[in-house]
Design an enzyme around this catalytic site. Structure first.
Site, mmCIF file in Angstrom:
data_model
loop_
_atom_site.group_PDB
_atom_site.id
_atom_site.type_symbol
_atom_site.label_atom_id
_atom_site.label_comp_id
_atom_site.label_asym_id
_atom_site.label_seq_id
_atom_site.Cartn_x
_atom_site.Cartn_y
_atom_site.Cartn_z
ATOM 1 N N GLY A 8 -21.044 -19.300 14.902
ATOM 2 C CA GLY A 8 -22.106 -18.408 14.398
ATOM 3 C C GLY A 8 -22.601 -18.859 13.040
ATOM 4 N N LEU A 10 -25.262 -20.113 12.021
ATOM 5 C CA LEU A 10 -26.663 -19.870 11.654
ATOM 6 C C LEU A 10 -26.961 -18.378 11.534
ATOM 7 C CD1 LEU A 10 -28.454 -22.618 13.773
ATOM 8 C CD2 LEU A 10 -27.436 -22.762 11.503
ATOM 9 N N GLY A 11 -25.931 -17.542 11.600
ATOM 10 C CA GLY A 11 -26.107 -16.100 11.477
ATOM 11 C C GLY A 11 -26.181 -15.651 10.025
ATOM 12 N N GLN A 12 -26.109 -14.338 9.836
ATOM 13 C CA GLN A 12 -26.294 -13.764 8.498
ATOM 14 C C GLN A 12 -25.254 -14.287 7.508
ATOM 15 O OE1 GLN A 12 -25.356 -9.670 7.890
ATOM 16 N NE2 GLN A 12 -26.683 -9.470 6.106
ATOM 17 N N ILE A 35 -24.872 -21.317 18.848
ATOM 18 C CA ILE A 35 -25.391 -21.448 20.215
ATOM 19 C C ILE A 35 -26.778 -22.091 20.210
ATOM 20 C CG2 ILE A 35 -26.441 -19.134 20.315
ATOM 21 C CD1 ILE A 35 -25.301 -18.972 23.225
ATOM 22 N N TYR A 141 -19.499 -1.729 19.336
ATOM 23 C CA TYR A 141 -19.215 -2.638 18.221
ATOM 24 C C TYR A 141 -17.886 -2.251 17.548
ATOM 25 C CZ TYR A 141 -20.167 -4.961 13.684
ATOM 26 O OH TYR A 141 -20.122 -5.723 12.548
ATOM 27 N N LYS A 145 -14.365 -4.221 17.263
ATOM 28 C CA LYS A 145 -13.754 -4.555 15.968
ATOM 29 C C LYS A 145 -12.300 -4.093 15.895
ATOM 30 C CE LYS A 145 -17.076 -6.835 13.997
ATOM 31 N NZ LYS A 145 -16.938 -8.306 13.961
HETATM 32 N N1 SER Z 1 -23.612 -4.583 8.969
HETATM 33 C C1 SER Z 1 -22.962 -4.308 10.202
HETATM 34 C C2 SER Z 1 -23.816 -3.513 11.106
HETATM 35 O O1 SER Z 1 -24.593 -2.723 10.623
HETATM 36 C C3 SER Z 1 -21.703 -3.551 9.947
HETATM 37 O O2 SER Z 1 -20.631 -4.337 10.122
HETATM 38 O O3 SER Z 1 -23.703 -3.634 12.287
#
Ligand code: SER
Length: 314
Positions: A8, A10-12, A35, A141, A145
């Site tokens: 990942g 290239l992600g945030q 990816i 999500y 986690k």
């Molecule tokens: N910044 C994330 C989200 O809002 C929290 O882990 O999904």
């Protein structure tokens, strides 16, 4: 931590973490994977490989090719996107994590993956949320986690993999935009302030969530990974935060630098529901005690840096 593979990339988080790690450990020592491919600095400034984290064979092959001793697994769907497509989110977030952990086990590599304030739920104490507390999230999500934290701890106890993690709050940066998170408003508000002098928030007034500026988040990852293992009582994952803020707090901070800045509200019920289920403010004292976590940016310092950087660029 000498030769690091990032998923990942290239992600945030990855877009900035890749560059930061290359600065410290050397450009050739940090293998960025994602990816997709683009022409950003993370791709052109050092080794880059296209890897789908769902493909364990490819992930292993690339990790072995570069003989990595550390894996930083960042590829995942954020909260709002995961909630819109929960079955796919389970497959990607859990499947990808399992594949990355298996790769770390095979290579005897150190392992990092982020958890989130999203791991908490409505029955969690909302104020000064402790390190060890009730975790019954109501989003896919969050379920990913919590399960991910447990799985990473399991790999440590069962297989001796040196797994470590951070429960990140909303991360604010001026480089890569977040994609599909609940806390994204806290990034968008700065872009819109610089471009238009006003912003319409999808999160309601008075909704407090923890946030942190990206330079502090990157520092926290590196400090945790470099920390003496004998000092760690916890592993997956540590609460970290720099501020507990609501939309109107950011607006007031911005208004000091963008006179006349206007904040309006048009609440998105889907993301508001997620935000309401998360803590108002988490307690990061375990991270401070066990590996010296600290942050440099409070709200106003972050705002100043964000506005300056975005004014230069936009
Ligand atoms: N910044 C994330 C989200 O809002 C929290 O882990 O999904």
């Amino acid at each position: 931590m000498k030769r690091i593979l990032i998923t990942g990339a290239l992600g945030q988080i990855g877009s900035e973490l890749t560059l930061k790690l290359r600065e410290i450990y050397g450009a050739d020592q940090v293998i960025a994977t994602d990816i997709k491919k683009n022409d950003s600095e993370a791709v052109v400034g050092g080794p880059f490989e296209t890897v789908d984290v769902m493909d364990v064979n490819k992930l292993m092959e690339i990790a072995k090719k570069y003989k990595v001793d550390t894996i930083m697994h960042l590829a995942a769907l954020l909260s709002a996107t995961a909630e819109a497509n929960p079955i796919f989110a389970w497959k990607l977030n859990m499947g990808g994590l399992m594949n990355a952990l298996e790769t770390a086990r095979e290579l005897k590599a150190q392992f990092f993956t982020p958890s989130s304030i999203g791991a908490f739920g409505p029955s969690t104490p909302k104020i000064h949320t402790p390190q060890d507390t009730i975790m019954r999230p109501i989003t896919m999500y969050g379920v990913n986690k919590v399960a991910g934290e447990l799985l990473a701890d399991y790999y440590y106890y069962k297989f001796g993999v040196d797994t470590r993690g951070l429960r990140f709050p909303g991360l604010i940066s001026n480089v890569a935009l977040p994609g599909g998170g609940t806390t994204d408003y806290a990034v968008e508000i700065y872009y819109e302030a610089v471009k238009k002098g006003k912003y319409t928030s999808y999160i309601a007034e008075g909704t407090y969530m923890d946030m942190m500026y990206m330079p502090d988040a990157l520092r926290a990852i590196i400090d945790l990974m470099e920390a003496d293992a004998s000092k760690l009582k916890h592993r997956n994952s540590f609460n970290v935060t720099a501020m507990s803020i609501a939309p109107e707090d950011i607006a007031a901070s911005i208004a000091m630098l963008v006179p006349g800045f206007e904040l309006n509200y048009k609440v998105d019920p889907a993301r508001q529901r997620i935000a309401d289920s998360w803590p108002d403010s988490i307690d990061a004292s375990a991270a401070s005690e066990e590996w010296g976590f600290k942050y440099k940016y409070d709200l106003d310092k972050m705002t100043k840096d964000m506005i300056e950087k975005l004014r230069e660029r936009l």
